[in-house]
Design a protein around this motif. Structure first.
Motif, PDB file in Angstrom:
ATOM      1  N   GLU A 113       0.857  -1.181   0.000  1.00  0.00           N
ATOM      2  CA  GLU A 113       0.000   0.000   0.000  1.00  0.00           C
ATOM      3  C   GLU A 113       0.892   1.228   0.000  1.00  0.00           C
ATOM      4  O   GLU A 113       1.640   1.457   0.949  1.00  0.00           O
ATOM      5  CB  GLU A 113      -0.914   0.022   1.240  1.00  0.00           C
ATOM      6  CG  GLU A 113      -1.902  -1.130   1.298  1.00  0.00           C
ATOM      7  CD  GLU A 113      -2.719  -1.112   2.570  1.00  0.00           C
ATOM      8  OE1 GLU A 113      -2.436  -0.275   3.458  1.00  0.00           O
ATOM      9  OE2 GLU A 113      -3.640  -1.944   2.699  1.00  0.00           O
ATOM     10  N   GLU A 114       0.814   2.009  -1.064  1.00  0.00           N
ATOM     11  CA  GLU A 114       1.668   3.201  -1.162  1.00  0.00           C
ATOM     12  C   GLU A 114       0.842   4.460  -0.978  1.00  0.00           C
ATOM     13  O   GLU A 114      -0.181   4.655  -1.618  1.00  0.00           O
ATOM     14  CB  GLU A 114       2.378   3.263  -2.517  1.00  0.00           C
ATOM     15  CG  GLU A 114       3.333   4.445  -2.618  1.00  0.00           C
ATOM     16  CD  GLU A 114       4.229   4.401  -3.828  1.00  0.00           C
ATOM     17  OE1 GLU A 114       5.345   4.953  -3.773  1.00  0.00           O
ATOM     18  OE2 GLU A 114       3.817   3.799  -4.837  1.00  0.00           O
ATOM     19  N   TRP A 115       1.310   5.309  -0.051  1.00  0.00           N
ATOM     20  CA  TRP A 115       0.697   6.618   0.198  1.00  0.00           C
ATOM     21  C   TRP A 115       1.603   7.655  -0.437  1.00  0.00           C
ATOM     22  O   TRP A 115       2.722   7.876   0.030  1.00  0.00           O
ATOM     23  CB  TRP A 115       0.559   6.856   1.698  1.00  0.00           C
ATOM     24  CG  TRP A 115      -0.352   5.857   2.351  1.00  0.00           C
ATOM     25  CD1 TRP A 115      -0.049   4.564   2.690  1.00  0.00           C
ATOM     26  CD2 TRP A 115      -1.700   6.052   2.744  1.00  0.00           C
ATOM     27  NE1 TRP A 115      -1.131   3.954   3.266  1.00  0.00           N
ATOM     28  CE2 TRP A 115      -2.166   4.850   3.313  1.00  0.00           C
ATOM     29  CE3 TRP A 115      -2.568   7.146   2.668  1.00  0.00           C
ATOM     30  CZ2 TRP A 115      -3.453   4.706   3.796  1.00  0.00           C
ATOM     31  CZ3 TRP A 115      -3.854   7.000   3.152  1.00  0.00           C
ATOM     32  CH2 TRP A 115      -4.284   5.798   3.710  1.00  0.00           C
ATOM     33  N   LYS A 118       4.350  10.000   1.150  1.00  0.00           N
ATOM     34  CA  LYS A 118       4.598   9.597   2.533  1.00  0.00           C
ATOM     35  C   LYS A 118       5.422   8.316   2.624  1.00  0.00           C
ATOM     36  O   LYS A 118       6.354   8.228   3.415  1.00  0.00           O
ATOM     37  CB  LYS A 118       3.268   9.408   3.268  1.00  0.00           C
ATOM     38  CG  LYS A 118       2.443  10.684   3.367  1.00  0.00           C
ATOM     39  CD  LYS A 118       1.112  10.465   4.052  1.00  0.00           C
ATOM     40  CE  LYS A 118       1.239  10.244   5.544  1.00  0.00           C
ATOM     41  NZ  LYS A 118      -0.083  10.214   6.214  1.00  0.00           N
ATOM     42  N   SER A 157      -2.494   2.229  -4.582  1.00  0.00           N
ATOM     43  CA  SER A 157      -2.018   3.592  -4.357  1.00  0.00           C
ATOM     44  C   SER A 157      -3.065   4.417  -3.636  1.00  0.00           C
ATOM     45  O   SER A 157      -4.248   4.409  -4.006  1.00  0.00           O
ATOM     46  CB  SER A 157      -1.675   4.249  -5.693  1.00  0.00           C
ATOM     47  OG  SER A 157      -1.214   5.561  -5.505  1.00  0.00           O
ATOM     48  N   LYS A 158      -2.654   5.103  -2.580  1.00  0.00           N
ATOM     49  CA  LYS A 158      -3.515   6.016  -1.831  1.00  0.00           C
ATOM     50  C   LYS A 158      -3.085   7.427  -2.210  1.00  0.00           C
ATOM     51  O   LYS A 158      -2.122   7.971  -1.660  1.00  0.00           O
ATOM     52  CB  LYS A 158      -3.357   5.805  -0.322  1.00  0.00           C
ATOM     53  CG  LYS A 158      -3.475   4.349   0.125  1.00  0.00           C
ATOM     54  CD  LYS A 158      -4.895   3.861   0.083  1.00  0.00           C
ATOM     55  CE  LYS A 158      -4.996   2.461   0.696  1.00  0.00           C
ATOM     56  NZ  LYS A 158      -6.372   1.961   0.705  1.00  0.00           N
ATOM     57  N   ALA A 161      -2.426  11.857  -0.064  1.00  0.00           N
ATOM     58  CA  ALA A 161      -2.446  11.447   1.347  1.00  0.00           C
ATOM     59  C   ALA A 161      -2.550  12.627   2.292  1.00  0.00           C
ATOM     60  O   ALA A 161      -3.312  12.600   3.263  1.00  0.00           O
ATOM     61  CB  ALA A 161      -1.188  10.624   1.659  1.00  0.00           C
TER      62      ALA A 161
END
Length: 216
Positions: A113-115, A118, A157-158, A161
């Protein structure tokens, strides 16, 4: 075996940004609190009283920002200097001061999970067993590519953020304001319940997070 750490240069750049964010959010929160707690002073006509209240408010904001920056600076210094991810042929191990060590076998990894802006989280099937990798890490893209090279591991992808974080804080402050200022008791009670429910849910969500200190 390879060890990934945060370089002093990357740490300094992100620390400066983090301190600015901390100052802005703390100042906003303190000013909202002063507004809610001292709203009766807006009806005051005595100039001396207004000057005293204004001086007190300004001093309180300055003190709050100073205290927040002091604590944030100490936390970031400890976190950046002690954080490391060790990679070998079978596992990844995260170490950081005041947090538990986390070791994930490559076979345990299910997703990333990529923010954006961040970092990313290496996730297993257990919600409380994961490794957070900050974007300041030297070799960040290399480590991400290494994890994604595993069979069956996908990335989600988030986006935006920081916008989500600030929007959540704004909504929370609005609800706190409604709980204090609303003349309709049903609105005030509903806002209070919403704030309480959010804080309780947040506590239980993060209480066992291996990437956060007990103090946080």
């Amino acid at each position: 075996m390879k060890v990934y750490r945060i370089s002093a240069q990357n740490a300094q750049v992100e620390k400066s940004r983090a301190l600015k964010r901390s100052a802005y959010t703390t100042a906003a929160a303190v000013m909202v609190g002063l507004f809610l707690g001292g709203r009766g002073f807006f009806q005051e006509h005595d100039l001396a009283v207004l000057l005293v209240w204004g001086g007190f408010g300004a001093g309180f904001v300055v003190f709050g920002v100073w205290l927040s920056l002091r604590r944030t600076s100490r936390f970031l210094a400890d976190a950046y200097s002690s954080f490391e991810v060790t990679a070998d042929d079978e596992t990844w191990t995260k170490k950081q001061k005041n947090t538990p060590d986390v070791t994930l076998a490559r076979s345990e990894v299910r997703r990333v999970e990529e923010w954006q802006g961040k970092g990313f989280r290496i996730c297993s099937s257990d919600r409380n067993r994961n490794i957070w990798v900050p974007c300041e890490l030297e070799g960040y893209e290399q480590l991400k590519a290494e994890v994604l090279a595993l069979p069956g591991v996908e990335i989600t992808s988030k986006s935006a953020a920081w916008i989500r974080t600030y929007l959540t804080m704004a909504v929370l402050m609005l609800l706190i304001g409604l709980s204090v200022l609303a003349t309709d008791k049903r609105i005030a009670a509903g806002a209070s319940v919403a704030v309480g429910a959010y804080l309780v849910a947040l506590f239980f969500k993060h209480y066992r997070d291996p990437n956060l200190t007990r103090k946080m």
